[in-house]
Structure formats: C-alpha cells, structure tokens
Design a protein around this motif. Structure first.
Motif, PDB file in Angstrom:
ATOM      1  N   HIS A 126      44.578  10.139 -31.885  1.00  0.00           N
ATOM      2  CA  HIS A 126      44.164  10.063 -30.484  1.00  0.00           C
ATOM      3  C   HIS A 126      42.658  10.254 -30.379  1.00  0.00           C
ATOM      4  N   ASN A 127      42.134   9.634 -29.370  1.00  0.00           N
ATOM      5  CA  ASN A 127      40.727   9.791 -29.015  1.00  0.00           C
ATOM      6  C   ASN A 127      40.656   9.604 -27.513  1.00  0.00           C
ATOM      7  N   VAL A 128      41.322  10.498 -26.800  1.00  0.00           N
ATOM      8  CA  VAL A 128      41.549  10.321 -25.367  1.00  0.00           C
ATOM      9  C   VAL A 128      40.222  10.295 -24.613  1.00  0.00           C
ATOM     10  N   TYR A 142      45.524  -3.327  -4.817  1.00  0.00           N
ATOM     11  CA  TYR A 142      46.332  -4.140  -3.917  1.00  0.00           C
ATOM     12  C   TYR A 142      46.282  -5.623  -4.260  1.00  0.00           C
ATOM     13  N   GLU A 143      45.250  -6.068  -4.965  1.00  0.00           N
ATOM     14  CA  GLU A 143      45.162  -7.488  -5.304  1.00  0.00           C
ATOM     15  C   GLU A 143      46.366  -7.942  -6.135  1.00  0.00           C
ATOM     16  N   PRO A 144      46.711  -7.243  -7.242  1.00  0.00           N
ATOM     17  CA  PRO A 144      47.927  -7.648  -7.961  1.00  0.00           C
ATOM     18  C   PRO A 144      49.204  -7.005  -7.415  1.00  0.00           C
ATOM     19  N   GLN A 145      49.062  -5.969  -6.551  1.00  0.00           N
ATOM     20  CA  GLN A 145      50.225  -5.248  -6.043  1.00  0.00           C
ATOM     21  C   GLN A 145      50.184  -5.195  -4.506  1.00  0.00           C
ATOM     22  N   PRO A 146      50.306  -6.335  -3.824  1.00  0.00           N
ATOM     23  CA  PRO A 146      50.201  -6.336  -2.351  1.00  0.00           C
ATOM     24  C   PRO A 146      51.294  -5.523  -1.669  1.00  0.00           C
ATOM     25  N   ALA A 147      52.450  -5.330  -2.317  1.00  0.00           N
ATOM     26  CA  ALA A 147      53.535  -4.556  -1.713  1.00  0.00           C
ATOM     27  C   ALA A 147      53.180  -3.091  -1.560  1.00  0.00           C
ATOM     28  N   LEU A 148      52.105  -2.646  -2.251  1.00  0.00           N
ATOM     29  CA  LEU A 148      51.675  -1.245  -2.131  1.00  0.00           C
ATOM     30  C   LEU A 148      50.579  -1.066  -1.092  1.00  0.00           C
ATOM     31  N   ALA A 149      50.225  -2.138  -0.402  1.00  0.00           N
ATOM     32  CA  ALA A 149      49.098  -2.069   0.537  1.00  0.00           C
ATOM     33  C   ALA A 149      49.384  -1.182   1.734  1.00  0.00           C
ATOM     34  N   HIS A 150      50.654  -0.829   1.961  1.00  0.00           N
ATOM     35  CA  HIS A 150      50.974   0.062   3.076  1.00  0.00           C
ATOM     36  C   HIS A 150      50.498   1.486   2.801  1.00  0.00           C
ATOM     37  N   LEU A 151      50.229   1.791   1.536  1.00  0.00           N
ATOM     38  CA  LEU A 151      49.734   3.118   1.189  1.00  0.00           C
ATOM     39  C   LEU A 151      48.278   3.244   1.629  1.00  0.00           C
ATOM     40  N   LYS A 152      47.952   4.315   2.297  1.00  0.00           N
ATOM     41  CA  LYS A 152      46.544   4.528   2.641  1.00  0.00           C
ATOM     42  C   LYS A 152      45.723   4.651   1.361  1.00  0.00           C
ATOM     43  N   ARG A 153      46.281   5.350   0.403  1.00  0.00           N
ATOM     44  CA  ARG A 153      45.666   5.467  -0.908  1.00  0.00           C
ATOM     45  C   ARG A 153      46.674   6.139  -1.829  1.00  0.00           C
ATOM     46  N   PRO A 154      46.860   5.626  -3.039  1.00  0.00           N
ATOM     47  CA  PRO A 154      47.751   6.323  -3.971  1.00  0.00           C
ATOM     48  C   PRO A 154      47.282   7.754  -4.207  1.00  0.00           C
ATOM     49  N   ARG A 155      48.194   8.599  -4.633  1.00  0.00           N
ATOM     50  CA  ARG A 155      47.867  10.006  -4.845  1.00  0.00           C
ATOM     51  C   ARG A 155      46.721  10.173  -5.834  1.00  0.00           C
ATOM     52  N   ALA A 156      46.689   9.318  -6.876  1.00  0.00           N
ATOM     53  CA  ALA A 156      45.627   9.398  -7.880  1.00  0.00           C
ATOM     54  C   ALA A 156      45.537   8.069  -8.615  1.00  0.00           C
ATOM     55  N   MET A 157      44.306   7.693  -8.987  1.00  0.00           N
ATOM     56  CA  MET A 157      44.085   6.508  -9.816  1.00  0.00           C
ATOM     57  C   MET A 157      42.993   6.842 -10.814  1.00  0.00           C
ATOM     58  N   THR A 158      43.323   6.747 -12.083  1.00  0.00           N
ATOM     59  CA  THR A 158      42.394   7.092 -13.148  1.00  0.00           C
ATOM     60  C   THR A 158      42.609   6.134 -14.308  1.00  0.00           C
ATOM     61  N   VAL A 159      41.526   5.702 -14.951  1.00  0.00           N
ATOM     62  CA  VAL A 159      41.637   4.847 -16.120  1.00  0.00           C
ATOM     63  C   VAL A 159      41.506   5.730 -17.364  1.00  0.00           C
ATOM     64  N   VAL A 160      42.501   5.641 -18.250  1.00  0.00           N
ATOM     65  CA  VAL A 160      42.569   6.504 -19.427  1.00  0.00           C
ATOM     66  C   VAL A 160      42.798   5.641 -20.665  1.00  0.00           C
ATOM     67  N   SER A 161      42.083   5.967 -21.744  1.00  0.00           N
ATOM     68  CA  SER A 161      42.289   5.327 -23.040  1.00  0.00           C
ATOM     69  C   SER A 161      42.797   6.371 -24.033  1.00  0.00           C
ATOM     70  N   ALA A 285      39.593  19.785 -24.649  1.00  0.00           N
ATOM     71  CA  ALA A 285      39.910  18.575 -25.408  1.00  0.00           C
ATOM     72  C   ALA A 285      41.359  18.635 -25.875  1.00  0.00           C
ATOM     73  N   ILE A 286      41.835  17.498 -26.352  1.00  0.00           N
ATOM     74  CA  ILE A 286      43.195  17.411 -26.872  1.00  0.00           C
ATOM     75  C   ILE A 286      43.201  17.817 -28.339  1.00  0.00           C
ATOM     76  N   ASP A 287      44.048  18.771 -28.682  1.00  0.00           N
ATOM     77  CA  ASP A 287      44.200  19.179 -30.075  1.00  0.00           C
ATOM     78  C   ASP A 287      45.268  18.344 -30.773  1.00  0.00           C
ATOM     79  N   LYS A 288      46.386  18.105 -30.088  1.00  0.00           N
ATOM     80  CA  LYS A 288      47.496  17.403 -30.729  1.00  0.00           C
ATOM     81  C   LYS A 288      48.340  16.695 -29.677  1.00  0.00           C
ATOM     82  N   ILE A 289      48.789  15.495 -30.007  1.00  0.00           N
ATOM     83  CA  ILE A 289      49.768  14.782 -29.186  1.00  0.00           C
ATOM     84  C   ILE A 289      50.919  14.378 -30.101  1.00  0.00           C
TER      85      ILE A 289
END
Length: 330
Positions: A126-128, A142-161, A285-289
């Motif tokens: 891992h190298n999170v 919402y562009e690829p997921q228009p059915a979710l547009a009723h949400l004011k905003r999702p609870r959280a959105m984060t990009v993780v590697s 940091a992450i020690d082990k996964i």
C-alpha cells in the motif's frame, strides 16, 4: 505448442456464480508467454481481471512464492484485490494442498498470504494517498450519475489511491435507497489527480456506512458499496475497499479496526470483503492493511497458445512487439 492450464474462480464468496469471477492461467516452469500474449488472453476471457500465475519456487526466506501478473481486458494493473485473494486461495488451497502461508509477487510489491478454513488473508502492498490539490465536485458527480442530483450534496467525496495507478472517487451516500439509484453510464468519471499521481485506473466507489443492527453477524464495521467505471460495474473491488477503509481509519483515528464490505448485491453477485487496517503509533500513516476473503472454483481446462512470441523472464517484463496469439480452449 505449449498448453496452459487455467481455472476460473468466484472470489469473495463461498457460493458458485456469486462474488467476482476471475480467470487464473498457470504459466509452466519452462513456459514463455509475452506481455502481449497475456493481454490478448485476458481479452479473450473478457472478465474484469485475469491472473497469470507462475510455478511456485522457494524464496530466500524459505517461503513458497508465486510470481503473478494482473490484466484487465485493456491494460495491466499493478495491484488488484479480488485477483490477489483468488490467486491466494488457489495457490495455497489447491496447488500447495492447503498450505498455511506463502507469498505472491506482483509489480506493486511482495504480498504475504495466509490460508485457513477456506479463507485467504493478504497483507497487501500500500501507498495510500488522499488527493487534495483539486476537489471533486457535486457537478462532476451528477454528470455520470443524474439520478443522484436530488442530493444537495453527498455526505463526503474524496479521491483516494491505495497504490499509485489505482484511483477511486469515494462517494458516501445516506441510504441504501440512494445506493440503488447509482447506475452505469457512458460517461466515465473525471477526477483531477494530484501531481505525480495522475496515472492509471479511475473508478467511482459509492458507499453507505451501515448502522448497528442493520445487518446480522457483526464482523467489524459494516459497509455496503458499489464500484462503477463508466459502463461497467464490478461485483467486488478489493483495492477500492482497502483504500476506503484506510481513509476511514485515518479520518476516525482508529488505531486497529476491521471492516466487512458487502458489494455486488444490486448485480445479483453478492460479495463479502474483509479489510483490517492498522495505523502507525502517531495515527499519521497506514502501518498495515490486510485483505481477506474466500474463493470457489467454477471451471477448469487447458488452452493451446498459438503462434507463440517468446518473452523470457519469471517476473513482469516490459517487452514490446506485435503478438499474434490466441488461447484456444479445448
């Protein structure tokens, strides 16, 4: 004409025709299969991933180890979760006759594996990295997921590697009802990745954190997920599960924590993915996964590799050229 044994297994399940399918092609000790041939064979299987597993050898530490490479239909991956667990179950449970431990060697690094009572555990490389230079916006969602547009905003959105080259847009939703509205789309997710990390696969990982009592047999924090990449949905995505759990552990300052990820329900291929995360002493940091799960064999056979292109080497190579090969099932 070399013959390549293969099996298909369903991963993260104990039931055939559930979980995530995986093809495992064995490379004989004296076999020479090029990168191009592997890619064409993976395209022929047409599964989300195909693994090429070399014959076992004894490592410097005395452990039995297998070199393996992971291919989607279009490209090679440095690491992926369900191929790792599927290969671990097959290598230790079948090839090594229920051996307790061993090691898998992939391009992301060595992976220590254990096996007991039909369950494989893998201490994964891992190298999170949590991307912070650009925010992923609701409009991009919402562009690829228009059915979710009723949400004011999702609870959280984060990009993780979880590792470099595997990138997931983590989107937390409020309910299973919202999760059911997620759909495949001709529009692939567009996330601007941090400098130095702008490479590889990008998928969207939608999740709902279940409350206590919503699912039976509590085995750690329970989460329901779906992974979408444009027109494709994945039944079980171990790398995304590891990235998500690492992120949640760091956000919640959870030193040692276990998760049970349930994915693929909406596809009719229920998968159960175990993830255990350990943070460093300073929680920074992450020690082990550790990734865990089961696999069950579905079919097996042999294929004849035609018009072979020689590519020496036991571990991943970087050969080029035009390979005109095909795995002829028989």
């Amino acid at each position: 004409m070399p013959s390549l044994p293969f099996v298909t297994v369903d991963v993260f399940t104990t039931s055939r025709f559930a979980g995530n399918p995986l093809a495992i092609v064995r490379i004989p000790e004296d076999g020479q299969v090029s990168t191009e041939q592997m890619q064409i064979i993976a395209r022929e299987f047409n599964l989300s991933e195909t693994v090429f597993l070399h014959e076992a050898r004894r490592g410097d530490d005395g452990e039995t180890e297998w070199g393996f490479r992971i291919f989607m239909t279009s490209a090679e991956l440095p690491f992926a979760g369900h191929p790792t667990i599927g290969a671990a179950c097959y290598a230790l449970g079948t090839l090594a006759d229920n051996a307790r431990s061993g090691k898998l060697l992939c391009s992301a690094g060595p992976i220590v594996i254990q096996y007991s009572d039909g369950v494989a555990k893998a201490s994964i490389p891992h190298n999170v990295h949590i991307h912070t230079e650009s925010r992923f916006t609701a409009e991009q969602l919402y562009e690829p997921q228009p059915a979710l547009a009723h949400l004011k905003r999702p609870r959280a959105m984060t990009v993780v590697s979880p590792v470099r080259g595997m990138n997931f847009i983590m989107v937390e939703l409020d309910s299973l009802e919202d999760l059911a509205k997620v759909t495949t789309s001709g529009v692939k997710p567009r996330a601007k990745l941090d400098k130095g990390w702008d490479t590889g696969f990008v998928g969207s990982y939608f999740y709902v954190v279940m409350q206590v009592g919503q699912q039976p047999d509590m085995k750690g924090h329970q989460i329901r997920t779906r992974m979408i990449e444009g027109p494709l949905e994945d039944a079980a995505t171990g790398s995304a599960a590891c990235g998500l759990c690492a992120y949640l552990a760091m956000e919640g300052l959870l030193k040692d924590v276990s998760f049970l990820i349930t994915q693929g329900v909406e596809m009719g291929r229920k998968s159960e993915i175990g993830v255990a995360v350990t943070l460093t002493e300073d929680f920074g940091a992450i020690d082990k996964i550790e990734l865990s799960g089961s696999a069950v064999k579905v079919m097996e056979g042999n294929g004849a590799l035609l018009q072979s292109v020689v590519s020496p080497g036991w571990l991943p190579d970087n050969t080029t050229g035009q390979a005109k090969s095909l795995l002829a099932m028989r």
